[in-house]
Every structure is written in C-alpha cells, then in structure tokens.
Write a protein that holds these residues in place. Structure first.
Motif, mmCIF file in Angstrom:
data_model
loop_
_atom_site.group_PDB
_atom_site.id
_atom_site.type_symbol
_atom_site.label_atom_id
_atom_site.label_comp_id
_atom_site.label_asym_id
_atom_site.label_seq_id
_atom_site.Cartn_x
_atom_site.Cartn_y
_atom_site.Cartn_z
ATOM 1 N N ILE A 26 0.831 -1.200 0.000
ATOM 2 C CA ILE A 26 0.000 0.000 0.000
ATOM 3 C C ILE A 26 0.872 1.259 0.000
ATOM 4 C CG2 ILE A 26 -1.812 -1.218 1.238
ATOM 5 C CD1 ILE A 26 -1.147 0.557 3.666
ATOM 6 N N PHE A 27 0.263 2.355 -0.448
ATOM 7 C CA PHE A 27 0.932 3.660 -0.520
ATOM 8 C C PHE A 27 0.042 4.678 0.176
ATOM 9 C CE2 PHE A 27 2.212 7.682 -2.302
ATOM 10 C CZ PHE A 27 3.577 7.551 -2.548
ATOM 11 N N LEU A 28 0.621 5.538 1.016
ATOM 12 C CA LEU A 28 -0.118 6.545 1.766
ATOM 13 C C LEU A 28 0.016 7.913 1.103
ATOM 14 C CD1 LEU A 28 0.967 5.583 5.407
ATOM 15 C CD2 LEU A 28 -0.933 4.664 4.052
ATOM 16 N N ALA A 29 -1.115 8.557 0.813
ATOM 17 C CA ALA A 29 -1.105 9.888 0.194
ATOM 18 C C ALA A 29 -1.933 10.826 1.054
ATOM 19 C CB ALA A 29 -1.666 9.817 -1.225
ATOM 20 N N ASP A 30 -1.254 11.733 1.764
ATOM 21 C CA ASP A 30 -1.941 12.686 2.633
ATOM 22 C C ASP A 30 -0.994 13.844 2.901
ATOM 23 O OD1 ASP A 30 -3.234 14.005 4.907
ATOM 24 O OD2 ASP A 30 -4.436 12.176 5.073
ATOM 25 N N ASP A 31 -1.492 15.083 2.793
ATOM 26 C CA ASP A 31 -0.603 16.220 3.021
ATOM 27 C C ASP A 31 -0.556 16.650 4.484
ATOM 28 O OD1 ASP A 31 -3.122 17.303 3.086
ATOM 29 O OD2 ASP A 31 -2.839 18.608 1.346
ATOM 30 N N HIS A 32 -1.129 15.844 5.364
ATOM 31 C CA HIS A 32 -1.037 16.083 6.805
ATOM 32 C C HIS A 32 -0.088 15.051 7.423
ATOM 33 C CE1 HIS A 32 -5.287 17.734 6.111
ATOM 34 N NE2 HIS A 32 -4.445 18.742 6.139
ATOM 35 N N GLN A 33 1.025 15.514 7.929
ATOM 36 C CA GLN A 33 2.033 14.617 8.476
ATOM 37 C C GLN A 33 1.489 13.781 9.626
ATOM 38 O OE1 GLN A 33 5.637 16.574 9.701
ATOM 39 N NE2 GLN A 33 6.614 14.690 10.385
ATOM 40 N N VAL A 34 0.683 14.391 10.489
ATOM 41 C CA VAL A 34 0.129 13.674 11.629
ATOM 42 C C VAL A 34 -0.719 12.490 11.162
ATOM 43 C CG1 VAL A 34 -1.440 13.828 13.609
ATOM 44 C CG2 VAL A 34 0.170 15.682 13.148
ATOM 45 N N ILE A 49 0.197 -6.541 5.652
ATOM 46 C CA ILE A 49 0.128 -5.245 4.984
ATOM 47 C C ILE A 49 1.511 -4.604 5.013
ATOM 48 C CG2 ILE A 49 -0.812 -2.906 5.080
ATOM 49 C CD1 ILE A 49 -3.409 -4.093 6.149
ATOM 50 N N GLU A 50 1.983 -4.166 3.858
ATOM 51 C CA GLU A 50 3.320 -3.585 3.738
ATOM 52 C C GLU A 50 3.209 -2.179 3.141
ATOM 53 O OE1 GLU A 50 7.596 -4.547 1.499
ATOM 54 O OE2 GLU A 50 5.834 -5.808 1.145
ATOM 55 N N ILE A 51 3.656 -1.193 3.886
ATOM 56 C CA ILE A 51 3.666 0.186 3.398
ATOM 57 C C ILE A 51 4.938 0.382 2.571
ATOM 58 C CG2 ILE A 51 3.655 2.622 4.025
ATOM 59 C CD1 ILE A 51 2.341 1.810 6.677
ATOM 60 N N VAL A 52 4.766 0.641 1.288
ATOM 61 C CA VAL A 52 5.931 0.751 0.406
ATOM 62 C C VAL A 52 6.340 2.189 0.138
ATOM 63 C CG1 VAL A 52 5.460 -1.474 -0.687
ATOM 64 C CG2 VAL A 52 4.518 0.626 -1.694
ATOM 65 N N GLY A 53 5.505 3.160 0.492
ATOM 66 C CA GLY A 53 5.864 4.547 0.246
ATOM 67 C C GLY A 53 4.776 5.496 0.688
ATOM 68 N N GLU A 54 5.097 6.778 0.692
ATOM 69 C CA GLU A 54 4.124 7.800 1.040
ATOM 70 C C GLU A 54 4.533 9.124 0.421
ATOM 71 O OE1 GLU A 54 5.056 9.616 5.291
ATOM 72 O OE2 GLU A 54 4.889 7.444 5.395
ATOM 73 N N VAL A 72 -2.618 -0.852 -3.531
ATOM 74 C CA VAL A 72 -3.663 0.032 -3.028
ATOM 75 C C VAL A 72 -3.053 1.381 -2.626
ATOM 76 C CG1 VAL A 72 -5.454 0.376 -1.278
ATOM 77 C CG2 VAL A 72 -4.990 -1.930 -2.150
ATOM 78 N N VAL A 73 -3.732 2.459 -2.996
ATOM 79 C CA VAL A 73 -3.352 3.801 -2.536
ATOM 80 C C VAL A 73 -4.429 4.299 -1.581
ATOM 81 C CG1 VAL A 73 -3.020 6.216 -3.172
ATOM 82 C CG2 VAL A 73 -2.016 4.403 -4.579
ATOM 83 N N LEU A 74 -4.027 4.658 -0.358
ATOM 84 C CA LEU A 74 -4.919 5.312 0.592
ATOM 85 C C LEU A 74 -4.703 6.813 0.465
ATOM 86 C CD1 LEU A 74 -4.551 3.252 3.908
ATOM 87 C CD2 LEU A 74 -6.359 3.092 2.200
ATOM 88 N N THR A 75 -5.734 7.562 0.137
ATOM 89 C CA THR A 75 -5.554 8.996 -0.075
ATOM 90 C C THR A 75 -6.687 9.802 0.552
ATOM 91 O OG1 THR A 75 -5.308 10.739 -1.750
ATOM 92 C CG2 THR A 75 -6.710 8.865 -2.326
ATOM 93 N N ASP A 76 -6.357 11.014 1.000
ATOM 94 C CA ASP A 76 -7.373 11.935 1.490
ATOM 95 C C ASP A 76 -8.149 12.507 0.298
ATOM 96 O OD1 ASP A 76 -8.867 13.514 3.141
ATOM 97 O OD2 ASP A 76 -7.197 14.666 3.957
ATOM 98 N N ILE A 77 -9.301 13.127 0.592
ATOM 99 C CA ILE A 77 -10.122 13.733 -0.465
ATOM 100 C C ILE A 77 -9.366 14.831 -1.200
ATOM 101 C CG2 ILE A 77 -12.088 15.284 -0.813
ATOM 102 C CD1 ILE A 77 -12.992 12.514 -0.797
ATOM 103 N N LYS A 78 -8.613 15.621 -0.467
ATOM 104 C CA LYS A 78 -7.814 16.690 -1.056
ATOM 105 C C LYS A 78 -6.352 16.458 -0.713
ATOM 106 C CE LYS A 78 -11.357 19.330 -2.417
ATOM 107 N NZ LYS A 78 -11.622 19.717 -3.812
ATOM 108 N N ILE A 79 -5.470 16.616 -1.683
ATOM 109 C CA ILE A 79 -4.045 16.528 -1.405
ATOM 110 C C ILE A 79 -3.341 17.598 -2.232
ATOM 111 C CG2 ILE A 79 -3.824 14.617 -3.080
ATOM 112 C CD1 ILE A 79 -1.396 13.694 -1.370
ATOM 113 N N SER A 80 -2.719 18.519 -1.528
ATOM 114 C CA SER A 80 -2.023 19.675 -2.121
ATOM 115 C C SER A 80 -2.876 20.373 -3.186
ATOM 116 C CB SER A 80 -0.674 19.257 -2.721
ATOM 117 O OG SER A 80 -0.836 18.325 -3.775
#
Length: 249
Positions: A26-34, A49-54, A72-80
């Motif tokens: 999986i890949f994490l896409a979120d512009d909030h570090q927290v 589950i293996e996180i390969v990048g963000e 799989v990409v987990l992403t917020d509704i808005k990113i940058s």
C-alpha cells in the motif's frame, strides 16, 4: 516533503484467518504529516500489509506510485489542492492496476456520490476502526469494494441526480454548497473557532485537531458542533466549504 521509499517488513507470525498469505503493498497519500504518521503506526502492525511509500503532494504520489507499483493507494479527499477523484484518474494512467481508497474526515453527499461516479474502490472515514481499515485494504486488493456505514446508501440516493447534472454540464458539488451557506464565518466565530474551522476545512479529524491544539478530543467535538450551529450548516464538510467560500483557506 515526500518520502521516496518506505519498506516495513511484516512480522513472521502466521496470518490470521481472513488475512492475505502475501503482504498487500500500500501507498499513503496525505498532506497532513500527523495523519500519515498515525496510519503508518497502526498499519505496520498488520502482518499482511506492507507500506511501500508515502507522499504529501500529488506530483510525488504519481511519480512514486509509477515507480513502486503498490496494489492500493490510501488517499485523502484533497491533497495539495488536487481533488482525489482527479488524482485517481491520473494514477490509473501511470499504473492501471492500482486500487484507490479514500480515507478522509469528509462524509458529505457530494463527495461520496462523486467517488461512486468515478469508480473509487473504497470510502472510509479517518475515525473508522482499525479492523475495518485493514480489512478494507485486503478486500480492495483482491478486487472488491468497501464503503463505510451508510456512505454507499447516501451516494446511491443521489447518483442519478449527480449523473444528470454532469450530463448537463452543471457542478453538483457547487450547487450543493452554494445553496446552503450564507453565514460569513468571520462575523460569527471567535478566533479559536476560526482556527478550528480552518483545520476542519483542511481535512483534519477531531483527534488530529485535539493533538495540534492540546485540547481534549471531546472539547474539539463541542467546538465543531458549535461552529456548525453558528454557520447554520448540517455537517463539517459544509463548514469547511464555508471556510473556503469566504477566503479562510
């Protein structure tokens, strides 16, 4: 700032019933570090589950997904500043097999209906149980679709209206927001309430706001409820739209 590669090795224990025999990438896409740190912490405890990048911006998401090829990409509704439905289309362009799951603080009808219209594989809120999140990742990786609670029902009820608006060249989300927001936040909210509203508009959950402001989460919930009452809106997404409409974000 994007993190080019993150490799988290799963533990060696046998997978539980219902878990995958090989790790889901999986890949994490979120512009909030927290938010990213929290997801990383809870998901790396899952054996399959293996996180390969963000990444914290759309251009890096596209570049790294093409390179790392997550399932799989987990992403917020808005990113940058980029709408994640648009990001999803671009992701399919650089790596067609990828599945996309929205993980967000937003629940309003225009977002879930647009996600359904665009074939998003899953839609969860950031305060969902860990078991639901991890199982959703597994299901989506295997070709399924997971929508939290009544979000799919909400999207389905408005789907025909949404499609008709699209066909006529109208903006369903725009009509939804402009019809109900008429109170100027700066006129009715205190400085603290404005600060919290801005964080809501940027997609922060109550828990994230409480951490940032060093308030109890229940206190933040009361603030958000009061903000919605003063703005005469029914949910936090409309409150966020009000912040954007009147120049706060």
């Amino acid at each position: 700032m994007a993190v080019d590669k993150i490799i988290m090795k799963p533990n060696k224990s046998s997978p539980k019933i219902g878990h995958c025999t090989s790790p889901v990438r999986i890949f994490l896409a979120d512009d909030h570090q927290v938010a990213r740190e929290g997801l990383r912490k809870v998901l790396c405890s899952e054996a399959d589950i293996e996180i390969v990048g963000e990444a914290d911006n759309a251009s890096d998401v596209l570049r790294l997904v093409e390179e790392l090829k997550p399932q799989v990409v987990l992403t917020d509704i808005k990113i940058s500043g980029l709408d994640s439905c648009e990001l999803s289309h671009k992701l399919k362009g650089v790596y067609p097999p990828v599945k996309v799951v929205f993980l967000t603080g937003y629940e309003a009808e225009p977002y879930v209906t647009e996600a359904l219209y665009n074939g998003i594989n899953g839609f969860l809120t950031k305060d969902c149980p860990l078991e639901l999140l991890s199982n959703a990742i597994r299901v989506v990786a295997c070709g399924g679709s997971v929508w939290q609670g009544d979000l799919l029902e909400s999207a389905s009820k408005n789907f025909i209206k949404f499609v008709n608006a699209k066909a006529e060249g109208r903006s369903p989300a725009g009509e939804y927001s402009s019809a109900t927001i008429n109170v100027i936040p700066q006129d009715v909210l205190s400085p603290r309430e404005l600060e919290i509203l801005i964080m809501v508009a940027r997609g922060y959950t109550n828990k994230e706001i409480s951490v940032n402001l060093d308030y109890a989460e229940i206190t933040i919930k009361k603030y958000v409820k009061g903000i919605m009452t003063k703005l005469n809106v029914s949910n936090r997404t409309l409150a966020g739209i009000a912040a954007a409409k009147f120049g706060l974000v």
